[in-house]
Design an enzyme around this catalytic site. Structure first.
Site, PDB file in Angstrom:
ATOM      1  N   GLY A  79      79.160  51.925   8.801  1.00 53.17           N
ATOM      2  CA  GLY A  79      77.997  51.524   9.596  1.00 53.17           C
ATOM      3  C   GLY A  79      77.698  52.495  10.722  1.00 53.17           C
ATOM      4  CB  CYS A  80      79.883  54.068  13.253  1.00 53.45           C
ATOM      5  SG  CYS A  80      80.454  52.519  14.008  1.00 53.45           S
ATOM      6  CB  THR A  81      78.791  57.225   8.951  1.00 49.31           C
ATOM      7  OG1 THR A  81      80.153  57.435   9.337  1.00 49.31           O
ATOM      8  CG2 THR A  81      78.251  58.456   8.260  1.00 49.31           C
ATOM      9  CB  ALA A  87      75.879  58.826  13.820  1.00 51.65           C
TER      10      ALA A  87
END
Length: 156
Positions: free
Chosen positions: A46-48, A51
């Site tokens: 999710g963070c990838t 970003a």
């Protein structure tokens, strides 16, 4: 958890970036709007996606005079790997003691798969030229976060 709201003064933080250099929010006040987005952990799915969306929106964000900083509890070394792996074109900041997350009111109790623990809640804050919170992003999916941000910025 006492999350900051529109009109609150943004906490003036200094954190290490992925290159172990100090980044001071105060250096940007009066010059650029700043999008501070909090995310739980570098290089997770999710963070990838979140970003990468901001990375791909850099030219639009630049046109709208907006600087992006991602903040997580990860150490600079891990942030550097994330920046290289995903060719990120903005700085990631390290908040290992979660003091900045606490100041913004995004560190608190979370629940996942029946387990409770303290961690970062995925929220973003737009800080105006005056150093005050001008928008809080708390309803978005990681894959469309950048679109939600751009939509708000284009209406300002």
């Amino acid at each position: 958890m006492n999350t900051l709201v529109v009109g609150d003064n943004a906490p003036l933080f200094t954190l290490k970036d992925e290159n172990d250099q100090d980044i001071k929010l105060a250096d940007f006040i009066g010059k650029k709007q700043v999008l501070v987005y909090f995310y739980p952990k570098a290089m997770t799915p999710g963070c990838t996606v979140q970003a990468q969306g901001l990375r791909d929106s850099k030219s639009a964000l630049d046109t709208l005079n907006t600087q992006v900083f991602g903040i997580s509890p990860d150490e600079p070394k891990k942030l550097a790997k994330f920046c290289v792996r995903d060719e990120l074109n903005f700085s990631l900041l390290s908040d290992p003691d979660h003091s900045v997350a606490d100041a913004f009111g995004v560190w608190g109790l979370k629940k996942f798969m029946g387990r409770e623990y303290d961690g970062i809640h995925r929220l973003s804050f737009l800080i105006g030229l005056d150093g005050k919170i001008s928008h809080v992003f708390n309803k978005f999916k990681t894959k469309d976060h950048h679109e939600v941000v751009l939509d708000v910025l284009n209406k300002l």
